[in-house]
Scaffold this active site. Structure first.
Site, PDB file in Angstrom:
ATOM      1  N   ASP A  81       0.812  -1.261   0.112  1.00  0.00           N
ATOM      2  CA  ASP A  81       0.007   0.035   0.108  1.00  0.00           C
ATOM      3  C   ASP A  81       0.789   1.268   0.051  1.00  0.00           C
ATOM      4  O   ASP A  81       1.881   1.393   0.771  1.00  0.00           O
ATOM      5  CB  ASP A  81      -0.872  -0.158   0.975  1.00  0.00           C
ATOM      6  CG  ASP A  81      -1.986   1.046   1.395  1.00  0.00           C
ATOM      7  OD1 ASP A  81      -2.468   1.305   0.291  1.00  0.00           O
ATOM      8  OD2 ASP A  81      -2.207   1.384   2.413  1.00  0.00           O
ATOM      9  N   HIS A  82       0.467   2.159  -0.930  1.00  0.00           N
ATOM     10  CA  HIS A  82       1.418   3.461  -0.855  1.00  0.00           C
ATOM     11  C   HIS A  82       2.993   3.362  -0.889  1.00  0.00           C
ATOM     12  O   HIS A  82       3.529   3.989  -0.116  1.00  0.00           O
ATOM     13  CB  HIS A  82       0.949   4.362   0.263  1.00  0.00           C
ATOM     14  CG  HIS A  82      -0.473   4.945   0.024  1.00  0.00           C
ATOM     15  ND1 HIS A  82      -0.991   6.013  -0.578  1.00  0.00           N
ATOM     16  CD2 HIS A  82      -1.510   4.471   0.856  1.00  0.00           C
ATOM     17  CE1 HIS A  82      -1.989   6.028  -0.411  1.00  0.00           C
ATOM     18  NE2 HIS A  82      -2.680   5.136   0.395  1.00  0.00           N
ATOM     19  N   LYS A 183     -12.883  12.830   7.256  1.00  0.00           N
ATOM     20  CA  LYS A 183     -13.211  13.026   5.675  1.00  0.00           C
ATOM     21  C   LYS A 183     -14.098  13.864   5.392  1.00  0.00           C
ATOM     22  O   LYS A 183     -13.857  14.723   4.351  1.00  0.00           O
ATOM     23  CB  LYS A 183     -13.518  11.646   5.377  1.00  0.00           C
ATOM     24  CG  LYS A 183     -12.742  10.249   5.721  1.00  0.00           C
ATOM     25  CD  LYS A 183     -13.262   9.329   4.988  1.00  0.00           C
ATOM     26  CE  LYS A 183     -12.459   7.919   5.751  1.00  0.00           C
ATOM     27  NZ  LYS A 183     -11.026   7.885   5.621  1.00  0.00           N
ATOM     28  N   HIS A 210      -9.224   4.804  -2.339  1.00  0.00           N
ATOM     29  CA  HIS A 210      -8.753   4.849  -0.812  1.00  0.00           C
ATOM     30  C   HIS A 210      -9.583   5.351  -0.011  1.00  0.00           C
ATOM     31  O   HIS A 210     -10.373   6.109  -0.270  1.00  0.00           O
ATOM     32  CB  HIS A 210      -7.305   5.745  -0.971  1.00  0.00           C
ATOM     33  CG  HIS A 210      -6.288   4.690  -1.658  1.00  0.00           C
ATOM     34  ND1 HIS A 210      -5.211   4.386  -0.880  1.00  0.00           N
ATOM     35  CD2 HIS A 210      -6.301   4.111  -2.730  1.00  0.00           C
ATOM     36  CE1 HIS A 210      -4.509   3.938  -1.895  1.00  0.00           C
ATOM     37  NE2 HIS A 210      -5.140   3.349  -2.862  1.00  0.00           N
ATOM     38  N   SER A 213     -12.828   4.073   5.059  1.00  0.00           N
ATOM     39  CA  SER A 213     -13.390   3.904   6.523  1.00  0.00           C
ATOM     40  C   SER A 213     -14.592   4.812   6.679  1.00  0.00           C
ATOM     41  O   SER A 213     -14.918   5.861   6.156  1.00  0.00           O
ATOM     42  CB  SER A 213     -12.446   4.216   7.430  1.00  0.00           C
ATOM     43  OG  SER A 213     -11.475   3.080   7.562  1.00  0.00           O
ATOM     44  N   ASP A 256      -8.353   0.955   6.528  1.00  0.00           N
ATOM     45  CA  ASP A 256      -7.521   0.966   7.638  1.00  0.00           C
ATOM     46  C   ASP A 256      -8.051   1.580   9.032  1.00  0.00           C
ATOM     47  O   ASP A 256      -8.148   1.027  10.120  1.00  0.00           O
ATOM     48  CB  ASP A 256      -6.066   1.451   7.395  1.00  0.00           C
ATOM     49  CG  ASP A 256      -5.083   1.496   8.189  1.00  0.00           C
ATOM     50  OD1 ASP A 256      -5.118   0.492   9.025  1.00  0.00           O
ATOM     51  OD2 ASP A 256      -3.995   2.252   8.023  1.00  0.00           O
ATOM     52  N   ARG A 260      -8.595   0.426  13.225  1.00  0.00           N
ATOM     53  CA  ARG A 260      -7.848   1.140  14.362  1.00  0.00           C
ATOM     54  C   ARG A 260      -8.869   1.528  15.325  1.00  0.00           C
ATOM     55  O   ARG A 260      -8.448   1.321  16.569  1.00  0.00           O
ATOM     56  CB  ARG A 260      -7.144   2.549  13.760  1.00  0.00           C
ATOM     57  CG  ARG A 260      -5.774   1.894  12.807  1.00  0.00           C
ATOM     58  CD  ARG A 260      -5.038   3.282  12.433  1.00  0.00           C
ATOM     59  NE  ARG A 260      -4.189   2.871  11.369  1.00  0.00           N
ATOM     60  CZ  ARG A 260      -2.979   3.519  11.184  1.00  0.00           C
ATOM     61  NH1 ARG A 260      -2.806   4.864  11.497  1.00  0.00           N
ATOM     62  NH2 ARG A 260      -2.137   3.123  10.079  1.00  0.00           N
ATOM     63  N   ARG A 281      -3.314 -10.605  27.006  1.00  0.00           N
ATOM     64  CA  ARG A 281      -3.943 -11.556  26.043  1.00  0.00           C
ATOM     65  C   ARG A 281      -5.576 -11.572  26.111  1.00  0.00           C
ATOM     66  O   ARG A 281      -6.229 -11.798  25.357  1.00  0.00           O
ATOM     67  CB  ARG A 281      -3.566 -13.028  26.368  1.00  0.00           C
ATOM     68  CG  ARG A 281      -2.135 -13.217  25.921  1.00  0.00           C
ATOM     69  CD  ARG A 281      -1.467 -14.508  26.372  1.00  0.00           C
ATOM     70  NE  ARG A 281      -1.649 -14.376  27.918  1.00  0.00           N
ATOM     71  CZ  ARG A 281      -1.107 -15.380  28.625  1.00  0.00           C
ATOM     72  NH1 ARG A 281      -0.350 -16.138  28.026  1.00  0.00           N
ATOM     73  NH2 ARG A 281      -0.977 -15.238  29.875  1.00  0.00           N
TER      74      ARG A 281
END
Ligand code: G3H
Ligand code: 13P
Ligand code: ZN
Length: 317
Positions: A81-82, A183, A210, A213, A256, A260, A281
Site C-alpha cells: 500500500d502506498h 473525511k 482509498h 473507512s 485501515d 484502528r 491476552r
C-alpha cells in the site's frame, strides 16, 4: 491461497468490491482471516511502508504466511500500500506480493507517468500487477469553493491518458475521500458524478477507492466515553454507498482507520472496566473476535461476502 490481484479483479469488476485491509500485527491478521472465512469473502491484505517498519518485513510477511496456514480455505492477494519506487522494487523482487501500489500522485502528471511506467515494467516481468494514483486524495472541506473542490478530484481525461501511458493495472482515484477519521463535514459524500465520468473514459478498468473507512459514530462515542479524545465531528464513507460505487467500476476498497478504531475501542473499554488486569491476552482475545465481526460486516456491504467459491472455481479452472 494467495492469488494474483488481477484474478480477484477479473471476478469482482462490476459485481462487488474486494476489501483491502491494512494490517500491522498478529491479532489484526487472525481477525482479518477469521472474518473473511466466516463471510466466505475473497480479500486483499495490505502492507504499508509503516507496517513494514513497525513489525519488520520478515515478521509481517511471516504473520501473513502463518495466517494462510491457519485458514487454508481463504483466497486472498498480498499488496503493498502506498509504495515509493524503491519499496515497490523490494516487494517485486521478494516474490511474496501479488501487487504493488506506486504512489507518485504528489508529482506532476508526466513524472507520475514516468515513475509508474518504470515500476510497471519491472512488476509485469514478474507477473505482478500495479496500482497507481492520480489526483489529490485530500479532505474536501466546506470552506473550499466548488471549483477548488473539483480541481482536487481526478480528472477523467487525465485518468484515461495516465492509464494508457503508464500501463498500470488499476487506478486509485480522488473521488471525495481522504485518509483518516476526518473525511467529511456536513452532508458531504462520494462524488458519484466524477466516478461515473472516469468509468466512461475507462470502461472495465478497475478503480480503487482509498480512504474508505466509515468512522462509525458509535465507535467514536464509545472511544471517547472510555477516555479517548477523538473529535466527535469525525465522519467517514457511508457503507451503504459501496454498492453504487461498485456499479461504477470501484473494484478495490481500502480500509485501515476503522480497524484502528476497533482496536482503540476494545482496549480503552477493557482497561477502563478492568483496571487491575495486565494480561494483554485478555483484550487480545476480544479484539480478534470484534475484528472478525467488523471484517464480516464490511464484506457484506462490499458485496464480496459469499463470493469465495466463485473465485475458487475461477482460479483453479
Ligand atoms: O493510507 C495509509 C494507510 O492507512 C496506512 O497507514 O502508513 O500509517 O501504515 P500507515
Ligand atoms: P482509511 O484511512 O479511510 O481507512 O483509508 C485507508 C487507505 O486508503 C489505505 O491505503
Ligand atoms: Zn490509501
Amino acid at each position: 491461497m494467495i492469488v494474483t490481484t488481477a484474478q480477484l479483479f477479473e471476478q469482482a469488476y462490476g459485481n462487488y468490491a474486494v476489501g483491502a485491509y491494512n494490517i500491522n500485527n498478529m491479532e489484526q491478521a487472525i481477525g482479518l482471516f477469521e472474518g473473511n472465512a466466516r463471510a466466505e469473502a475473497p480479500f486483499i491484505v495490505q502492507i504499508s511502508k509503516g507496517s513494514r517498519k513497525y513489525a519488520g518485513v520478515t515478521m509481517i510477511e511471516a504473520i501473513i504466511r502463518a495466517a494462510e496456514g491457519m485458514y487454508p480455505d481463504n483466497i486472498f492477494a498480498v499488496h503493498l500500500d502506498h509504495g515509493d519506487e524503491k519499496t515497490c522494487y523490494d516487494c517485486i523482487e521478494s516474490g511474496f506480493y501479488s501487487s504493488v501500489m506506486i504512489d507518485a500522485s504528489h508529482e506532476e502528471i508526466d513524472a507520475n507517468v514516468a515513475i509508474t511506467r518504470r515500476v510497471v515494467e519491472s512488476a509485469h516481468d514478474r507477473g505482478i500487477s500495479v496500482e497507481a494514483e492520480l489526483g489529490m486524495l485530500g479532505g474536501v472541506e466546506e470552506d473550499i469553493d466548488v471549483d477548488e473542490k473539483h480541481a482536487m478530484l481526478t480528472d477523467p481525461d487525465e485518468a484515461d491518458q495516465f492509464v494508457r501511458e503508464s500501463g498500470c493495472d488499476s487506478l486509485a482515484v480522488a473521488i471525495g475521500t481522504s485518509h483518516g477519521a476526518y473525511k467529511f463535514s456536513g452532508g458531504q459524500g462520494l462524488h458519484f458524478d466524477r466516478i461515473e465520468a472516469i468509468q466512461k473514459r475507462l470502461p472495465g478498468f478497475p478503480l480503487v477507492m482509498h480512504g474508505s473507512s466509515s468512522v462509525p459514530q458509535t465507535e467514536v462515542k464509545r472511544i471517547n466515553a472510555a477516555g479517548g479524545g477523538l473529535d466527535p465531528s469525525a465522519r467517514g464513507v457511508d457503507v451503504n454507498e459501496f454498492a453504487q460505487a461498485v456499479q461504477l467500476g470501484v473494484t478495490k476498497v481500502n480500509i485501515d482507520t476503522d480497524g484502528r478504531l476497533v482496536w482503540t475501542r476494545v482496549h480503552r473499554e477493557f482497561f477502563r472496566d478492568q483496571p487491575e488486569v495486565f494480561d494483554f491476552r485478555k483484550p487480545g482475545v476480544i479484539l480478534v473476535e470484534e475484528y472478525a465481526q467488523f471484517i464480516a460486516f464490511k464484506s457484506a456491504k462490499l458485496l464480496s461476502a459469499g463470493q469465495l467459491e466463485n473465485v475458487r472455481v475461477a482460479v483453479t479452472a
